[in-house]
Motif scaffolding. Structure first.
Motif, PDB file in Angstrom:
ATOM      1  N   ALA A  14       0.833  -1.233   0.058  1.00  0.00           N
ATOM      2  CA  ALA A  14       0.072  -0.033  -0.120  1.00  0.00           C
ATOM      3  C   ALA A  14       0.657   1.240  -0.021  1.00  0.00           C
ATOM      4  CB  ALA A  14      -0.812   0.071   1.256  1.00  0.00           C
ATOM      5  N   SER A  15       2.043   1.224   0.184  1.00  0.00           N
ATOM      6  CA  SER A  15       3.037   2.395   0.456  1.00  0.00           C
ATOM      7  C   SER A  15       4.477   1.940   0.018  1.00  0.00           C
ATOM      8  CB  SER A  15       2.912   3.071   1.848  1.00  0.00           C
ATOM      9  OG  SER A  15       3.352   2.161   2.697  1.00  0.00           O
ATOM     10  N   GLY A  16       5.328   3.074  -0.128  1.00  0.00           N
ATOM     11  CA  GLY A  16       6.630   2.692  -0.348  1.00  0.00           C
ATOM     12  C   GLY A  16       7.170   1.876  -1.357  1.00  0.00           C
ATOM     13  N   LEU A  17       8.077   1.176  -0.656  1.00  0.00           N
ATOM     14  CA  LEU A  17       8.800   0.072  -1.953  1.00  0.00           C
ATOM     15  C   LEU A  17       7.664  -0.844  -2.558  1.00  0.00           C
ATOM     16  CD1 LEU A  17      11.888  -1.021   0.158  1.00  0.00           C
ATOM     17  CD2 LEU A  17      11.687   0.666  -1.805  1.00  0.00           C
ATOM     18  N   GLY A  18       6.649  -1.382  -1.670  1.00  0.00           N
ATOM     19  CA  GLY A  18       5.637  -2.151  -2.009  1.00  0.00           C
ATOM     20  C   GLY A  18       4.709  -1.729  -3.099  1.00  0.00           C
ATOM     21  N   ALA A  19       4.149  -0.437  -2.817  1.00  0.00           N
ATOM     22  CA  ALA A  19       3.305   0.175  -3.907  1.00  0.00           C
ATOM     23  C   ALA A  19       3.831   0.420  -5.017  1.00  0.00           C
ATOM     24  CB  ALA A  19       2.711   1.785  -3.354  1.00  0.00           C
ATOM     25  N   ALA A  20       5.184   0.824  -5.266  1.00  0.00           N
ATOM     26  CA  ALA A  20       6.080   1.171  -6.363  1.00  0.00           C
ATOM     27  C   ALA A  20       5.965  -0.061  -6.939  1.00  0.00           C
ATOM     28  CB  ALA A  20       7.317   1.689  -6.022  1.00  0.00           C
ATOM     29  N   THR A  21       6.243  -1.256  -6.368  1.00  0.00           N
ATOM     30  CA  THR A  21       6.447  -2.664  -6.931  1.00  0.00           C
ATOM     31  C   THR A  21       5.266  -3.115  -7.503  1.00  0.00           C
ATOM     32  OG1 THR A  21       8.478  -2.890  -5.558  1.00  0.00           O
ATOM     33  CG2 THR A  21       7.191  -4.831  -6.575  1.00  0.00           C
ATOM     34  N   ALA A  22       4.146  -2.759  -6.884  1.00  0.00           N
ATOM     35  CA  ALA A  22       2.755  -3.193  -7.232  1.00  0.00           C
ATOM     36  C   ALA A  22       2.387  -2.503  -8.545  1.00  0.00           C
ATOM     37  CB  ALA A  22       1.632  -2.772  -6.023  1.00  0.00           C
ATOM     38  N   ARG A  23       2.649  -1.269  -8.461  1.00  0.00           N
ATOM     39  CA  ARG A  23       2.497  -0.579  -9.795  1.00  0.00           C
ATOM     40  C   ARG A  23       3.274  -0.942 -10.821  1.00  0.00           C
ATOM     41  NH1 ARG A  23       0.301   4.442 -11.003  1.00  0.00           N
ATOM     42  NH2 ARG A  23       0.206   4.909  -8.455  1.00  0.00           N
ATOM     43  N   ALA A  24       4.688  -1.355 -10.794  1.00  0.00           N
ATOM     44  CA  ALA A  24       5.374  -1.822 -11.751  1.00  0.00           C
ATOM     45  C   ALA A  24       4.936  -3.202 -12.554  1.00  0.00           C
ATOM     46  CB  ALA A  24       6.884  -1.804 -11.479  1.00  0.00           C
ATOM     47  N   ILE A 185      16.799  -8.416  -2.450  1.00  0.00           N
ATOM     48  CA  ILE A 185      17.318  -7.019  -2.757  1.00  0.00           C
ATOM     49  C   ILE A 185      17.654  -6.268  -1.351  1.00  0.00           C
ATOM     50  CG2 ILE A 185      16.867  -4.788  -3.467  1.00  0.00           C
ATOM     51  CD1 ILE A 185      14.999  -6.158  -5.561  1.00  0.00           C
ATOM     52  N   ALA A 186      18.955  -5.656  -1.234  1.00  0.00           N
ATOM     53  CA  ALA A 186      19.225  -5.022   0.054  1.00  0.00           C
ATOM     54  C   ALA A 186      19.370  -3.570  -0.425  1.00  0.00           C
ATOM     55  CB  ALA A 186      20.757  -5.473   0.434  1.00  0.00           C
ATOM     56  N   PRO A 187      18.231  -2.871  -0.079  1.00  0.00           N
ATOM     57  CA  PRO A 187      18.271  -1.325  -0.490  1.00  0.00           C
ATOM     58  C   PRO A 187      19.264  -0.512   0.288  1.00  0.00           C
ATOM     59  CG  PRO A 187      16.263  -2.083  -0.373  1.00  0.00           C
ATOM     60  CD  PRO A 187      17.028  -3.386   0.378  1.00  0.00           C
ATOM     61  N   GLY A 188      19.650   0.531  -0.062  1.00  0.00           N
ATOM     62  CA  GLY A 188      20.629   1.469   0.980  1.00  0.00           C
ATOM     63  C   GLY A 188      19.359   2.267   1.658  1.00  0.00           C
ATOM     64  N   ILE A 189      19.615   3.876   1.452  1.00  0.00           N
ATOM     65  CA  ILE A 189      18.608   4.601   2.023  1.00  0.00           C
ATOM     66  C   ILE A 189      17.614   5.090   0.870  1.00  0.00           C
ATOM     67  CG2 ILE A 189      18.313   7.054   3.024  1.00  0.00           C
ATOM     68  CD1 ILE A 189      21.429   6.694   3.932  1.00  0.00           C
ATOM     69  N   VAL A 190      16.424   4.545   1.192  1.00  0.00           N
ATOM     70  CA  VAL A 190      15.369   4.936   0.056  1.00  0.00           C
ATOM     71  C   VAL A 190      14.399   5.928   0.471  1.00  0.00           C
ATOM     72  CG1 VAL A 190      13.694   3.730  -1.353  1.00  0.00           C
ATOM     73  CG2 VAL A 190      15.425   2.450  -0.338  1.00  0.00           C
ATOM     74  N   ASP A 191      13.821   6.793  -0.101  1.00  0.00           N
ATOM     75  CA  ASP A 191      13.030   7.875   0.021  1.00  0.00           C
ATOM     76  C   ASP A 191      11.602   7.369   0.168  1.00  0.00           C
ATOM     77  OD1 ASP A 191      12.049  10.245   0.526  1.00  0.00           O
ATOM     78  OD2 ASP A 191      12.172  11.285  -1.267  1.00  0.00           O
ATOM     79  N   THR A 192      11.101   6.713   1.420  1.00  0.00           N
ATOM     80  CA  THR A 192      10.059   5.956   1.675  1.00  0.00           C
ATOM     81  C   THR A 192       9.291   7.021   2.775  1.00  0.00           C
ATOM     82  OG1 THR A 192      10.624   4.747   3.590  1.00  0.00           O
ATOM     83  CG2 THR A 192      10.788   3.814   1.204  1.00  0.00           C
ATOM     84  N   PRO A 193       7.910   6.611   2.856  1.00  0.00           N
ATOM     85  CA  PRO A 193       7.101   7.327   3.961  1.00  0.00           C
ATOM     86  C   PRO A 193       8.026   7.386   5.384  1.00  0.00           C
ATOM     87  CG  PRO A 193       5.771   6.134   2.926  1.00  0.00           C
ATOM     88  CD  PRO A 193       7.009   5.525   2.196  1.00  0.00           C
ATOM     89  N   GLU A 221      12.837   2.762  -8.188  1.00  0.00           N
ATOM     90  CA  GLU A 221      14.182   2.166  -8.608  1.00  0.00           C
ATOM     91  C   GLU A 221      14.254   0.824  -7.979  1.00  0.00           C
ATOM     92  OE1 GLU A 221      17.568   5.764  -9.305  1.00  0.00           O
ATOM     93  OE2 GLU A 221      16.461   5.392  -7.443  1.00  0.00           O
ATOM     94  N   TYR A 222      13.682   0.703  -6.737  1.00  0.00           N
ATOM     95  CA  TYR A 222      13.437  -0.620  -6.291  1.00  0.00           C
ATOM     96  C   TYR A 222      12.772  -1.596  -7.129  1.00  0.00           C
ATOM     97  CZ  TYR A 222      12.039  -4.143  -3.194  1.00  0.00           C
ATOM     98  OH  TYR A 222      11.952  -5.670  -2.531  1.00  0.00           O
TER      99      TYR A 222
END
Length: 251
Positions: A14-24, A185-193, A221-222
């Motif tokens: 519903a938000s952050g990495l997951g929301a972007a991935t769902a959309r992609a 995937i091991a992200p660094g600093i991601v601009d999430t909520p 990018e994730y």
């Protein structure tokens, strides 16, 4: 692996990495089931091709029901785990010893929750017909560079994400006979909520610490990397750092 006419599950969708991935994934042609807590779903932006499902990754019955729903009308091929929390606490702090219940909660959500989704998701994927190459699906988990460079106050978070890294290769080996790939995937600093409440000055300081590109990573990018893992049939059993060459300092 092709996504058209297949189902996908994304936790924390519903938000952050997951929301972007769902959309992609939806844009690639998958029917996406985005799992998240009810409060998060209420605030989610509706995306074509994405169905929001209330489910707690620490509840086996809720995850099982969501997996059954996702795989009912199309073969489940993709499972992405993004659900997680990242509280900060030192082992010995001003208020005393690290809250043991908090430590257990972080591990329960970030590590055990990821495993629960992986296990129940892989069961559904294994029941599908393989493609001409023997493939049935791919599972992508989310760790963090904190698994390697955990900072002061990150002992619970780093422990949980280190566990996700540690399960990647054995999970890939376990599921190889079923034609299922597993990557992390091991992200660094991601601009999430999670960073929405900090000041611009603090955010600029975080970005300045990244060697190149000297900025925060975006959730898109994730999501792009997830779709690359799905597309690349020879990626398996691997944890990919996505951090702009950042190696985090102790604090």
């Amino acid at each position: 692996m092709q996504l058209i006419d297949t189902a996908a599950i994304v936790t924390g969708g519903a938000s952050g990495l997951g929301a972007a991935t769902a959309r992609a994934l939806a844009e690639k042609g998958a029917t996406v089931h985005a799992l998240d807590l009810p409060a998060a779903i209420e605030q989610a932006s509706q995306v074509p091709g994405v169905t929001y499902v209330a489910a707690d990754v620490t509840d086996e019955s809720q995850v099982g029901a969501a997996v059954a729903t996702a795989s009912a009308d199309a073969p489940l091929r993709t499972v992405v785990s993004c659900a997680g929390i990242a509280p900060s606490a030192r082992i010995l702090g001003r208020r005393g010893v690290h809250d043991l219940a908090l430590y257990a909660k972080v591990v329960q959500i970030n590590l055990v929750g990821t495993f629960t989704v992986l296990a129940l998701g892989s069961e559904a994927i294994a029941a599908t017909e393989p493609d001409e190459h023997g493939q049935r699906g791919v599972i992508v988990n989310t760790a963090s560079i904190a698994a390697y460079d955990g900072q002061v106050g990150q002992v619970a978070y780093a422990s949980s994400k280190g566990g996700v890294v540690g399960m990647t290769l054995p999970a890939a080996r376990d599921l190889a006979q079923h034609g299922i790939r597993v990557c992390t995937i091991a992200p660094g600093i991601v601009d999430t909520p999670m960073l929405a409440t900090v000041s611009d000055e603090f955010r600029a300081g975080l970005a300045a610490g990244v060697p190149f590109p000297q900025r925060l990573c975006s959730p898109a990018e994730y999501a792009q990397l997830v779709t690359m893992v799905v597309d690349h049939d020879y990626l398996n059993g691997e944890t990919i750092r996505m951090d702009g060459a950042l190696r985090m300092a102790p604090r």
